[in-house]
Design an enzyme around this catalytic site. Structure first.
Site, short mmCIF file in Angstrom:
data_model
loop_
_atom_site.label_atom_id
_atom_site.label_comp_id
_atom_site.label_asym_id
_atom_site.label_seq_id
_atom_site.Cartn_x
_atom_site.Cartn_y
_atom_site.Cartn_z
CB SER A 312 -21.43 30.39 -90.49
OG SER A 312 -20.64 30.57 -89.34
CE LYS A 410 -13.07 42.28 -106.57
NZ LYS A 410 -13.58 43.49 -105.92
#
Length: 644
Positions: A312, A410
């Site tokens: 980015s 997770k």
């Protein structure tokens, strides 16, 4: 009338002050003689009048010389009163000397009485004017109580008194001995009596101003303040004040550490510094939540160079500018190199690592938002799995010594693609650790990061400010939480401890119930929860149901036998791994499925691999659900027709 006086030109205000002082100094001389001679109507002789006149003129001259008339009355401080004392003492001495020189009758006690009266009149008029000027401003200020009667609390009180928004009316202390005392004219009350004190002093806001070395149980403190339904805010930390990043009166919402309710994990700085000082370090995803904080902490350990690898442009520009500022202010002399690139491009990664002789890589680049990865399965696999693989292979080829992967809780028995992709990334690195020994691979697994992009805390805060409702997926959902600095410290710690293939996890204490966290934020922002029992409340907590791939409980370990490390709050686990040949075969199948945009095949491969992946719903990839597989088949037939 006060506003008329305040709006006068500065020269007129000074003339009024001089005229007032002349009048009261003459009156002080007259009163001193009248009191000494016990005469209600005392008329001075010509010599006494001359002495008085010259004394007053010289005194005003002394006040001018000392700068008394340059002081702004509304901000009059201790220095101004010292100036008055110096001037009055000089004036009394002048009265004695003139009385002797001019042969005037001046009893010895008159200069003493005169000095006392002159100080009372000159100082008192200014104090009175200051009170009259400041009183309307104090009435318009929001009444606040300051928690902490130490140095930080007193600095805050002084700063707020000079400001226009908040007016301190009360100190809350943790020391019983200070109860019912006063500091800076404000009452001090024991924190145990906070409810009664807040009501009695009509407090509208509570500000935390705890000294950095105070051993206050913040979790217990917030439990005491939460039922009050008064906004609770804090002031910047001492480090921010010292570095000039904030001022003492920069009031802000509670620090995330306060909401977390536990002491953050502290790194072994000596070990971390030894693994970074003078080294060439690269951070992938350097503009992200974790990556940027890693960079802030790494640069302070003075590596020789820090390479910021980010796809980015704006994120890279922002973190580079911030780090250059830190570099300059703290005179760190670290070479900072901003590099645009994707972790999916192996040759680009290897070229960068070779060009800057990279010794340590912190791999923070990843797609981490569970619902978004569920809706974009192929891109999630490409970035999280293949991005990790390509970057790791590039590190091996470039001779990188250490490679640390930022993983997630997770990844343990995942029910979503994001978690499965991160577990597969762990398996890739474990396989590479067995395949070779030149590059040391380690992984750091931690829970949700408070304050990161997509975190619940800033989301809840915005929803509260917008008037609600707060959206929580399920009333029983719980999560482990860390702060961004804490997570980054753990990553740096693991980077210095790893020997190859380890998965490091943090002893994170008790998990946090998301619904309770939301309610706590509502109360600590001075509002009430809107419920069926309290329909007049301010903010409603709305349960929206579990999102795709989301589960109620998160775990940190697959196995139940974690090993200890040198750090008391960091555990290590060698979990189920795969031989590199099996990993390589899985990656080839996954590559083919991804190239064909076969989301079904990707899901099956994730299920078959030893990731523990068990989806709790149907596949919800947005392109796949809208006929994306047909688009890919058409594309493949078109490709076969192209000339080679």
């Amino acid at each position: 009338m006060i506003n008329t006086f305040l709006n006068l030109p500065r020269v007129y205000k000074r003339l009024i002050s001089v005229s007032s002082d002349v009048f009261f100094l003459f009156f002080a001389v007259w009163a001193a003689f009248a009191l000494r001679l016990e005469q209600q109507i005392w008329i001075p002789s010509r010599e006494q009048f001359t002495v008085a006149t010259i004394t007053v003129v010289i005194t005003v001259g002394i006040f001018v010389r000392l700068g008394l008339y340059r002081a702004v009355i509304r901000y009059l401080g201790d220095k101004a009163f010292l100036t008055i004392i110096y001037g009055v003492v000089a004036s009394s001495v002048t009265l004695i000397v003139l009385g002797y020189l001019l042969q005037a009758f001046v009893p010895r006690s008159v200069p003493i009485i005169y000095g006392a009266l002159a100080f009372i009149f000159v100082g008192g008029t200014r104090l009175g004017v200051r009170m009259l000027v400041n009183r309307p401003r104090m009435r318009s200020k929001e009444r606040v109580a300051i928690v902490g009667a130490g140095e930080t609390g007193m600095q805050l009180a002084s700063a707020l008194e000079q400001g226009t928004e908040y007016g301190p009316v009360l100190f809350l202390t943790f020391r019983r001995a200070n109860h019912k005392s006063t500091i800076k004219g404000l009452p001090v009350v024991d924190i145990k009596h906070v409810a009664k004190a807040v009501q009695q002093h009509r407090v509208q806001r509570i500000l935390l101003a705890l000294d950095p070395n105070s051993k206050v149980d913040r979790k217990r403190l917030l439990r005491q303040l939460e039922p009050l339904s008064i906004p609770v805010q804090t002031v910047p930390s001492m480090s921010e004040l010292v570095t000039g990043r904030a001022r003492i009166n920069d009031i802000r919402d509670l620090d995330i550490e306060d909401l977390l309710g536990r002491d953050p994990v502290r790194p072994e700085n000596a070990i971390v510094a030894g693994s970074l000082y003078g080294k060439s370090v690269m951070v992938t995803g350097a503009g992200g939540s974790i990556g940027s904080e890693l960079c802030r902490q790494i640069i302070r350990h003075k590596p020789s160079r820090l390479v910021l690898f980010e796809q980015s442009e704006f994120s890279l520009y922002s973190i580079e500018r911030e780090l250059e500022s830190i570099n300059q202010i703290e005179s760190l002399e670290v070479q900072i190199h901003p590099i645009l690139g994707s972790v999916c491009h192996r040759r680009r990664c290897e070229a960068v690592m070779r060009a800057f002789d990279i010794e340590t890589v912190y791999h923070a680049a990843a797609y981490k938002h569970v619902p978004l990865v569920e809706h974009n399965v192929i891109e999630g696999i490409q970035n999280n799995v293949f991005g990790t693989w390509h970057t790791a292979e590039a590190a091996i080829s470039a001779g990188v010594q250490r490679f640390v992967l930022i993983s997630t809780d997770k990844a343990v028995r995942p029910t979503n693609v994001m978690g499965a992709s991160k577990r597969l990334a762990e398996l890739v690195l474990q396989g590479l650790a067995e395949r070779q020994a030149d590059t040391c691979f380690s992984m750091v697994r931690f829970g949700n990061v408070l304050g990161s992009s997509g975190s619940v805390v800033p989301l809840f805060r915005d929803q509260i400010r917008d008037g609600g409702p707060i959206t929580v997926t399920h009333p029983d959902i719980i999560r482990y939480f860390m702060t961004i600095p804490e997570a980054s410290q753990l990553v740096l710690q693991a980077g210095s401890m790893g020997t190859g293939g380890e998965v490091f996890v943090l002893d994170m204490g008790e998990p946090v119930k998301i619904a309770e966290l939301a309610r706590k934020m509502v109360h600590l922002m001075g509002l009430e929860e809107k419920t069926s029992e309290n329909p007049e409340g301010d903010i409603e907590v709305l349960f929206t149901g579990l999102r795709p791939g989301e589960k109620l409980f998160e775990e940190l370990l697959i196995g139940d036998d974690p090993q200890g490390t040198n750090h008391p709050r960091i555990m290590m686990a060698r979990e189920v791994s795969m031989d590199w040949s099996d990993v390589e075969l899985l990656l080839k199948k996954l590559t083919l499925a991804s190239q064909n945009f076969d989301c079904g095949a990707v899901i099956e491969l994730l299920r078959e691999a030893p990731t523990g992946y068990s989806p709790n719903g149907d596949m919800v990839d947005l392109v796949w659900r809208n006929g994306g597989d047909q688009v890919v088949q058409l594309s493949e037939s078109s490709v076969r027709q192209l000339p080679h």
